[in-house]
Design a protein around this motif. Structure first.
Motif, PDB file in Angstrom:
ATOM      1  N   PHE A  99       3.773  -7.634   3.899  1.00 46.55           N
ATOM      2  CA  PHE A  99       3.005  -6.690   4.714  1.00 46.55           C
ATOM      3  C   PHE A  99       3.518  -5.268   4.543  1.00 46.55           C
ATOM      4  N   LEU A 100       4.841  -5.122   4.597  1.00 47.59           N
ATOM      5  CA  LEU A 100       5.441  -3.792   4.515  1.00 47.59           C
ATOM      6  C   LEU A 100       5.127  -3.135   3.166  1.00 47.59           C
ATOM      7  N   CYS A 101       5.251  -3.910   2.090  1.00 47.93           N
ATOM      8  CA  CYS A 101       5.080  -3.354   0.738  1.00 47.93           C
ATOM      9  C   CYS A 101       3.609  -3.050   0.422  1.00 47.93           C
ATOM     10  N   ALA A 102       2.699  -3.640   1.187  1.00 48.23           N
ATOM     11  CA  ALA A 102       1.270  -3.343   0.975  1.00 48.23           C
ATOM     12  C   ALA A 102       0.721  -2.623   2.198  1.00 48.23           C
ATOM     13  N   ALA A 111       1.903   0.719  -3.678  1.00 53.43           N
ATOM     14  CA  ALA A 111       2.026  -0.602  -3.065  1.00 53.43           C
ATOM     15  C   ALA A 111       2.276  -1.667  -4.135  1.00 53.43           C
ATOM     16  N   VAL A 112       1.614  -1.535  -5.272  1.00 51.67           N
ATOM     17  CA  VAL A 112       1.817  -2.484  -6.375  1.00 51.67           C
ATOM     18  C   VAL A 112       3.275  -2.424  -6.847  1.00 51.67           C
ATOM     19  N   ALA A 113       3.781  -1.216  -7.062  1.00 48.79           N
ATOM     20  CA  ALA A 113       5.150  -1.061  -7.571  1.00 48.79           C
ATOM     21  C   ALA A 113       6.162  -1.609  -6.572  1.00 48.79           C
ATOM     22  N   LEU A 114       5.974  -1.265  -5.309  1.00 47.23           N
ATOM     23  CA  LEU A 114       6.934  -1.701  -4.286  1.00 47.23           C
ATOM     24  C   LEU A 114       6.891  -3.212  -4.099  1.00 47.23           C
ATOM     25  N   THR A 115       5.694  -3.785  -4.122  1.00 50.43           N
ATOM     26  CA  THR A 115       5.563  -5.239  -3.978  1.00 50.43           C
ATOM     27  C   THR A 115       6.267  -5.963  -5.121  1.00 50.43           C
ATOM     28  N   LEU A 116       6.061  -5.469  -6.347  1.00 50.17           N
ATOM     29  CA  LEU A 116       6.670  -6.149  -7.490  1.00 50.17           C
ATOM     30  C   LEU A 116       8.195  -6.093  -7.403  1.00 50.17           C
ATOM     31  N   ARG A 117       8.729  -5.008  -6.846  1.00 45.54           N
ATOM     32  CA  ARG A 117      10.184  -4.907  -6.775  1.00 45.54           C
ATOM     33  C   ARG A 117      10.743  -5.680  -5.581  1.00 45.54           C
ATOM     34  N   ALA A 118      10.234  -5.395  -4.382  1.00 45.89           N
ATOM     35  CA  ALA A 118      10.858  -5.953  -3.178  1.00 45.89           C
ATOM     36  C   ALA A 118      10.431  -7.395  -2.889  1.00 45.89           C
ATOM     37  N   VAL A 119       9.221  -7.763  -3.269  1.00 47.55           N
ATOM     38  CA  VAL A 119       8.772  -9.145  -3.039  1.00 47.55           C
ATOM     39  C   VAL A 119       8.900  -9.955  -4.326  1.00 47.55           C
ATOM     40  N   GLY A 120       8.545  -9.333  -5.445  1.00 49.77           N
ATOM     41  CA  GLY A 120       8.562 -10.052  -6.716  1.00 49.77           C
ATOM     42  C   GLY A 120       9.949 -10.183  -7.325  1.00 49.77           C
ATOM     43  N   GLY A 121      10.870  -9.294  -6.936  1.00 49.29           N
ATOM     44  CA  GLY A 121      12.214  -9.350  -7.506  1.00 49.29           C
ATOM     45  C   GLY A 121      12.259  -8.900  -8.952  1.00 49.29           C
ATOM     46  N   LEU A 122      11.348  -8.013  -9.338  1.00 50.12           N
ATOM     47  CA  LEU A 122      11.411  -7.442 -10.688  1.00 50.12           C
ATOM     48  C   LEU A 122      12.311  -6.207 -10.657  1.00 50.12           C
ATOM     49  N   THR A 123      12.909  -5.890 -11.785  1.00 50.88           N
ATOM     50  CA  THR A 123      13.715  -4.679 -11.840  1.00 50.88           C
ATOM     51  C   THR A 123      12.784  -3.487 -12.080  1.00 50.88           C
ATOM     52  N   THR A 124      13.281  -2.303 -11.736  1.00 51.07           N
ATOM     53  CA  THR A 124      12.490  -1.090 -11.954  1.00 51.07           C
ATOM     54  C   THR A 124      12.109  -0.964 -13.427  1.00 51.07           C
ATOM     55  N   ARG A 125      13.051  -1.320 -14.301  1.00 48.49           N
ATOM     56  CA  ARG A 125      12.773  -1.212 -15.733  1.00 48.49           C
ATOM     57  C   ARG A 125      11.624  -2.141 -16.147  1.00 48.49           C
ATOM     58  N   MET A 138       8.968   5.470 -12.503  1.00 46.21           N
ATOM     59  CA  MET A 138       8.730   4.298 -11.650  1.00 46.21           C
ATOM     60  C   MET A 138       9.735   4.266 -10.503  1.00 46.21           C
ATOM     61  N   ALA A 139      10.986   4.660 -10.777  1.00 47.08           N
ATOM     62  CA  ALA A 139      12.001   4.686  -9.719  1.00 47.08           C
ATOM     63  C   ALA A 139      11.570   5.649  -8.613  1.00 47.08           C
ATOM     64  N   GLN A 140      11.024   6.799  -9.006  1.00 45.23           N
ATOM     65  CA  GLN A 140      10.572   7.775  -8.016  1.00 45.23           C
ATOM     66  C   GLN A 140       9.370   7.250  -7.240  1.00 45.23           C
ATOM     67  N   ARG A 141       8.481   6.586  -7.947  1.00 45.95           N
ATOM     68  CA  ARG A 141       7.281   6.058  -7.283  1.00 45.95           C
ATOM     69  C   ARG A 141       7.707   5.073  -6.194  1.00 45.95           C
ATOM     70  N   ILE A 142       8.699   4.244  -6.532  1.00 45.95           N
ATOM     71  CA  ILE A 142       9.160   3.236  -5.573  1.00 45.95           C
ATOM     72  C   ILE A 142       9.904   3.889  -4.410  1.00 45.95           C
ATOM     73  N   SER A 143      10.760   4.883  -4.692  1.00 44.72           N
ATOM     74  CA  SER A 143      11.491   5.459  -3.549  1.00 44.72           C
ATOM     75  C   SER A 143      10.570   6.281  -2.656  1.00 44.72           C
ATOM     76  N   LEU A 169      -4.873  -6.500  -7.715  1.00 48.39           N
ATOM     77  CA  LEU A 169      -4.645  -5.433  -8.701  1.00 48.39           C
ATOM     78  C   LEU A 169      -3.580  -5.830  -9.710  1.00 48.39           C
ATOM     79  N   VAL A 170      -2.507  -6.458  -9.224  1.00 48.70           N
ATOM     80  CA  VAL A 170      -1.449  -6.886 -10.146  1.00 48.70           C
ATOM     81  C   VAL A 170      -2.026  -7.877 -11.161  1.00 48.70           C
TER      82      VAL A 170
END
Lengths: 390, 136
Positions: A99-102, A111-125, A138-143, A169-170
Motif C-alpha cells: 500500500f505504501l509503495c503504491a 510507485a513502480v520503482a519503489l514497489t520493485l525495491r521495497a516489496v520486490g527486493g530488487l537492487t537499485t541497479r 533510479m536511486a534519486q527516483r526512489i528516494s 504496469l510492471v
C-alpha cells in the motif's frame, strides 16, 4: 544463486525494522544494504537463518546510519518514547508495504520503482537496468518517492486499486533486463492474492498468467511480432492457462466484476480456442461491453471494434470504429486491418503505412511496415500471376 | 514512464526567434554561464530521477558509406554549410508528454550572449518502446 527466496524476505525484514521504531525511509535503505551484502556473501557462505541474518545486518546498518546522523541516545530516547505498535505478522507488514509503495500521492513511475525495491527486493541497479536509466537516476527516483510518502502512517488503510495498477504496469511495460519483470510482477501479484481476498487482485493475477502463457509464441526468434491469429498455439503454456482460468473462475463466482476480471475473461476465451477460427468472438464482444461499462476507456472501444469485426464482419467493425476517437493510438492500424478484410487493399496499404509512422513501439512499427509492404506488393504479385497464366 | 530525446541543433529547424552569433564569439563569462546552465539542468534532472543521458557532438562530421565488396568505405565531408547540424542531445525519462515539453522549454531558456534566454528551438522526439505484453 536463485535470488527469489532472498527477495521474498525483504518486505518482512523492513516491517520488523519499522516496528522496532525505525522510519520507513531509513529502514528501507538499511534493508537494501543488507540485501546487497547478502547477494555478495550468501552464494559462498549461506546463513543458517536467512531472515535472522538480514534483520541483524539491516538493524546494525540502521543504527550505524542514525548514530552518524545524531547522537545515539537521542535516537533511542525517541524510539523509546514512541508507542509500540501492537503485535503484527509478516503478512500485515508486507501488505502495508504494498500500500505504501503504491500510495496515490506517488506518480506511477515512482510507485513502480519503489514497489520493485521495497516489496520486490530488487537492487537499485537491477531496477535501473530494467528501465534503462542510470543507477544514480533510479536511486534519486526512489528516494524522492520515499520522501513523498514520509508523512504516511505505516498502518494506514491502503488503496488496493493503485497497488493493482502498479503491478499491471510492471507486467505490461517491463523491458527484458537482468530481472524478468513479467515474472516478478506475477510473483508480487501472487503474493498479494495470498494476503487479500479481493476478486480484482485475483483477476489481475489470472490476466497476467493468461498473457504470460502466450509469451513464447508472441515473437519470432528474430523479435518480430506474431499477431494472435497467427500464433502457434501449441507453444502456449497450457499449465499457466489452466492456472489462470482456475483463478479467474473462483474470482468470477463472487459476482463482483471489475476491469481485470473482465480483461482476464477475454484472455481466457482466446486461450480456450484451439485455433484462431474457433475463437468465440460473440462472447468476447459481450465482455468488451462489460469492460466499457466498467472503465470508459477509449482503448477498450477500439479493441471492441476489432472483436465486432471478427464476430459480425469487417463492415460492422468499421461502424464500431466510428465511435472511437481518431487520436486513440493504434486506431489507424485497426482500420487498416478491417479495410483489408473488406477488400479495399489500396486504402488498407495506405493506412498501414500511416499506422507504422505513428506506432509507439518498435515491434509494432516493424509489423505494420511489413503489412503495408505486403499490400503494396499485391499489384506486382497479381501481375506476375497473370503473366504466368498467359 | 516514457523516454524522449531533446535534440539541440546548431542550424536547422524553425526560424530562430532571436539571432545570435555562434558561441565562440560570445564573451567568455557568457559562454561559461551558458554551459553551466546545461550542467545545472542535467544535475537537476538527475535529482528528480528523470535524467538518462546527455552528450555534445562536434559540429564537424563525416559521411560514410559502403562501397562494395572488398572495397574500403567511402567518406565524404565535412561540409561547412549543411542545412542542419546537431549539436548534442539529452535523453529524459518522464511520466508524460506534457512534462517532456515543460523540460524542453526550460532547457531552451539557456542564457545567451546578453545573459538573457536564447529562445532556442529544441527538437523533442519520443523513443519507440518495447511491445506491451497485454495486446487485447
Amino acid at each position: 544463486m536463485n535470488e527469489t527466496p532472498l527477495r521474498e524476505l525483504i518486505p518482512a525484514v523492513t516491517g520488523v525494522l519499522v516496528r522496532r521504531g525505525a522510519d520507513f525511509a531509513t529502514a528501507e535503505d538499511a534493508v537494501q544494504e543488507a540485501l546487497i551484502r547478502a547477494l555478495a556473501s550468501w552464494p559462498t557462505d549461506p546463513p543458517a537463518d536467512p531472515k535472522g541474518w538480514l534483520i541483524t545486518v539491516a538493524w546494525r546498518r540502521f543504527l550505524d546510519v542514525t548514530r552518524a546522523e545524531s547522537a545515539r541516545q537521542a535516537r533511542e530516547a525517541r524510539v523509546e518514547a514512541e508507542p509500540q505498535p501492537g503485535p503484527a505478522t509478516d503478512t500485515d507488514d508486507t501488505l502495508q508495504l504494498y500500500f505504501l509503495c503504491a500510495h496515490p500521492s506517488l506518480t506511477p513511475g515512482s510507485a513502480v520503482a519503489l514497489t520493485l525495491r521495497a516489496v520486490g527486493g530488487l537492487t537499485t541497479r537491477q531496477i535501473a537496468d530494467a528501465y534503462m536509466v542510470p543507477e544514480a537516476t533510479m536511486a534519486q527516483r526512489i528516494s524522492r518517492a520515499k520522501r513523498t510518502v514520509s508523512g504516511v502512517r505505516f498502518d494506514e488503510p491502503g488503496n488496493l486499486a493503485t497497488v493493482l495498477r502498479v503491478l499491471y504496469l510492471v507486467f505490461n511495460e517491463g523491458y527484458s533486463g537482468e530481472v524478468d519483470l513479467a515474472e516478478e510482477a506475477i510473483r508480487l501479484t501472487r503474493q498479494l492474492t495470498s494476503m487479500t481476498d479481493g476478486e480484482e487482485a485475483a483477476g489481475l493475477h489470472a490476466l497476467m498468467l493468461l498473457h504470460h502463457a502466450r509469451r513464447a509464441a508472441r515473437m519470432t526468434p528474430e523479435g518480430a511480432l506474431v499477431p494472435l491469429a497467427e500464433q502457434d498455439r501449441t507453444r502456449w503454456d497450457s499449465e499457466l492457462i489452466a492456472e489462470g482460468v482456475a483463478i479467474l473462475q473462483i474470482a468470477l463466482a463472487h459476482d463482483r466484476l471489475g476491469e481485470y476480471q473482465a480483461q482476464a475473461a477475454i484472455a481466457a476465451l482466446h486461450a480456450d480456442a484451439q485455433t484462431a477460427e474457433e475463437t468465440d468472438w460473440a462472447q468476447i464482444v459481450e465482455w468488451y461491453d462489460e469492460l466499457d461499462r466498467l472503465t470508459d476507456n477509449p482503448v477498450v472501444r477500439l479493441n471492441r471494434a476489432v472483436a465486432v469485426g471478427e464476430a459480425v464482419g469487417p463492415h460492422a467493425g468499421l461502424a464500431a470504429l466510428e465511435q472511437v476517437d481518431a487520436a486513440v493510438p493504434r486506431r489507424t492500424a485497426v482500420e487498416a486491418y478491417l479495410r483489408e478484410r473488406t477488400g479495399d487493399l489500396a486504402l488498407a496499404a495506405r493506412l498501414y503505412s500511416d499506422a507504422a509512422r505513428t506506432a509507439s513501439n518498435l515491434a509494432e512499427r516493424d509489423h505494420l511496415t511489413r503489412q503495408a509492404a505486403r499490400l503494396h506488393d499485391v499489384p506486382r504479385v497479381l501481375r506476375e500471376k497473370e503473366l504466368r497464366h498467359r | 514512464m516514457a523516454k524522449y530525446l531533446l535534440l539541440k541543433h546548431y542550424r536547422g529547424g524553425p526560424t530562430p526567434v532571436v539571432e545570435f552569433e555562434p558561441l565562440d564569439r560570445w564573451a567568455p563569462d557568457k559562454v561559461d554561464a551558458h554551459i553551466q546552465y546545461m550542467h545545472d539542468f542535467a544535475a537537476k534532472l538527475e535529482g528528480t530521477g528523470e535524467f538518462v543521458d546527455g552528450q555534445a557532438l562536434s559540429p564537424e562530421g563525416t559521411f560514410v558509406r559502403y562501397d562494395g565488396e572488398d572495397r574500403p568505405p567511402v567518406t565524404d565531408g565535412p561540409f561547412a554549410e549543411t542545412k542542419d547540424v546537431i549539436a548534442g542531445w539529452m535523453v529524459i525519462d518522464v511520466e508524460t508528454y506534457e512534462r517532456a515539453v515543460e523540460l524542453a522549454g526550460e532547457l531552451s531558456a539557456a542564457p545567451g550572449p546578453d545573459g538573457k534566454p536564447i529562445y532556442e528551438w529544441l527538437e523533442l522526439r519520443p523513443f519507440l518502446t518495447e511491445a506491451p505484453a497485454v495486446t487485447e
